[in-house]
Design a protein around this motif. Sequence first.
Motif, PDB file in Angstrom:
ATOM      1  N   ASP A   1     -77.748 -44.096 -14.586  1.00 32.98           N
ATOM      2  CA  ASP A   1     -77.973 -45.529 -14.347  1.00 32.98           C
ATOM      3  C   ASP A   1     -76.996 -46.400 -15.137  1.00 32.98           C
ATOM      4  OD1 ASP A   1     -79.167 -47.707 -13.132  1.00 32.98           O
ATOM      5  OD2 ASP A   1     -80.841 -47.793 -14.546  1.00 32.98           O
TER       6      ASP A   1
ATOM      7  N   ASP B   1     -86.450 -44.705 -21.322  1.00 31.36           N
ATOM      8  CA  ASP B   1     -86.411 -45.407 -20.044  1.00 31.36           C
ATOM      9  C   ASP B   1     -85.041 -46.060 -19.952  1.00 31.36           C
ATOM     10  OD1 ASP B   1     -89.078 -45.159 -18.797  1.00 31.36           O
ATOM     11  OD2 ASP B   1     -89.732 -46.083 -20.668  1.00 31.36           O
TER      12      ASP B   1
ATOM     13  N   GLU C   1     -82.967 -48.643 -17.518  1.00 26.45           N
ATOM     14  CA  GLU C   1     -83.074 -49.556 -16.388  1.00 26.45           C
ATOM     15  C   GLU C   1     -81.973 -50.609 -16.508  1.00 26.45           C
ATOM     16  OE1 GLU C   1     -86.359 -52.510 -14.388  1.00 26.45           O
ATOM     17  OE2 GLU C   1     -87.050 -50.816 -15.587  1.00 26.45           O
TER      18      GLU C   1
END
Length: 168
Positions: A78, A151, A153
């Motif tokens: 990502d 995480d 993002e």
Amino acid sequence: MKIGVVSDTHMTRMSKALPQALTEEFRKVDLILHLGDWVSMEVYKQLAALAPVEGIAGNNDGEEIIQRFGERKIIELDGVRIGMVHGHTPYSGKGTDGNALKAFSDVQLNCILFGHSHQPLMRNENGILLFNPGSPTDKRRERLYSFGLMDIENGIINARHVFYDSKK
């Protein structure tokens, strides 16, 4: 993207199965990253039953694990560049985190994941997140067992340790 981060499982010596605290959390992740000292490919099989697995070998891993995973790698998730190394080499004289930084001194990264010391660590060094998940099965001098969750993002990393007191 949710990532489980683990190192230093030492399964043949310290434990026969992954701890319940880890397996419960890792069932919810998109990817598992193992930072070496698997000791047995059985660990890979147990983790792969939970989610896709990527990793590197550590100083206690045999030829099969070294051949399968290598000892240093960079992955991109990502938009985040992550270096993975066990942390025992190259020797820096500045502890395991210093070794991990030295292993990637020639590349631009957002995060370096490492293990080896069995000591959980999370700190920012010149814009690089250094993260050691500790050990889920061999806490050594630590009060609790641990692993990590990350995480990612929109190119932003949020990491945390998960601590628990039983390796069952």
